[in-house]
Design an enzyme around this catalytic site. Structure first.
Site, PDB file in Angstrom:
ATOM      1  CG  PHE A  95      -2.049   0.941   1.231  1.00 19.19           C
ATOM      2  CD1 PHE A  95      -2.837   1.158   0.112  1.00 19.19           C
ATOM      3  CD2 PHE A  95      -2.374   1.621   2.396  1.00 19.19           C
ATOM      4  CE1 PHE A  95      -3.916   2.037   0.131  1.00 19.19           C
ATOM      5  CE2 PHE A  95      -3.458   2.496   2.439  1.00 19.19           C
ATOM      6  CZ  PHE A  95      -4.218   2.709   1.300  1.00 19.19           C
ATOM      7  CB  THR A 125       3.114   7.068   1.359  1.00 22.19           C
ATOM      8  OG1 THR A 125       3.934   6.143   2.092  1.00 22.19           O
ATOM      9  CG2 THR A 125       2.832   8.294   2.218  1.00 22.19           C
ATOM     10  CG  LEU A 133      -8.517   5.213   2.736  1.00 22.69           C
ATOM     11  CD1 LEU A 133      -9.574   4.797   1.707  1.00 22.69           C
ATOM     12  CD2 LEU A 133      -7.861   3.971   3.350  1.00 22.69           C
ATOM     13  CD  GLU A 180      -6.164  14.906   0.051  1.00 21.65           C
ATOM     14  OE1 GLU A 180      -6.698  16.030  -0.057  1.00 21.65           O
ATOM     15  OE2 GLU A 180      -5.347  14.444  -0.766  1.00 21.65           O
ATOM     16  CG  HIS A 212       2.559   4.725   5.071  1.00 26.66           C
ATOM     17  ND1 HIS A 212       2.425   4.577   3.712  1.00 26.66           N
ATOM     18  CD2 HIS A 212       1.943   3.645   5.625  1.00 26.66           C
ATOM     19  CE1 HIS A 212       1.775   3.447   3.454  1.00 26.66           C
ATOM     20  NE2 HIS A 212       1.479   2.874   4.608  1.00 26.66           N
ATOM     21  NE  ARG A 269     -10.993  18.101   2.031  1.00 30.88           N
ATOM     22  CZ  ARG A 269     -10.368  17.578   0.972  1.00 30.88           C
ATOM     23  NH1 ARG A 269      -9.206  16.990   1.096  1.00 30.88           N
ATOM     24  NH2 ARG A 269     -10.920  17.662  -0.231  1.00 30.88           N
TER      25      ARG A 269
END
Length: 130
Positions: free
Chosen positions: A32, A34, A40, A42, A68, A112
């Protein structure tokens, strides 16, 4: 509904070959990536607040500070959680965490901004005219 500190969101996925470091170019191994974990996280943040926004509004990510911490193989379920911890005008700050079936894999802080979708897209198109 209005945006309030404490709002939470979640996003779920299963790690596919397209989500790996070797596939996205962030490394050479089939684990998986980074950038996939960040996406995911976000998505979880979007899910936390989107229903509270006015019609025609959205949010865009502007900053991510995460670690991570564990590798996740292809085929394993992963999920991210986001909790809104601060609101400063249009700026939203989230605590984000990601997990796989074995436990935590990463976490940090995500920022955000609330935007008006049409105006944001118009500015983006104008940049493309340069």
């Amino acid at each position: 509904m209005s945006i309030q500190v404490g709002m939470k969101g979640r996003a779920d996925a299963t790690v596919s070959p397209a989500d790996t470091a070797s596939a996205v170019g962030s490394g050479l191994l089939p684990v998986f990536a980074t950038p996939s974990m960040i996406a995911l996280m976000e998505n979880a943040a979007v899910n936390a607040v989107q229903s509270a926004l006015e019609e025609g509004q959205g949010t865009v990510g502007t900053h991510m500070d995460v670690s991570h911490d564990a590798a996740t193989p292809v085929g394993m379920a992963v999920y991210a959680e986001a909790e809104l911890t601060a609101v400063d005008g249009r700026k939203l700050i989230f605590a984000v965490r990601a997990f796989d079936q074995a436990g935590p894999i990463g976490g940090g802080v995500h920022e955000r901004f609330i935007i008006t979708n049409d105006r944001f897209l118009a500015k983006a198109r104008k940049r493309g005219e340069v």
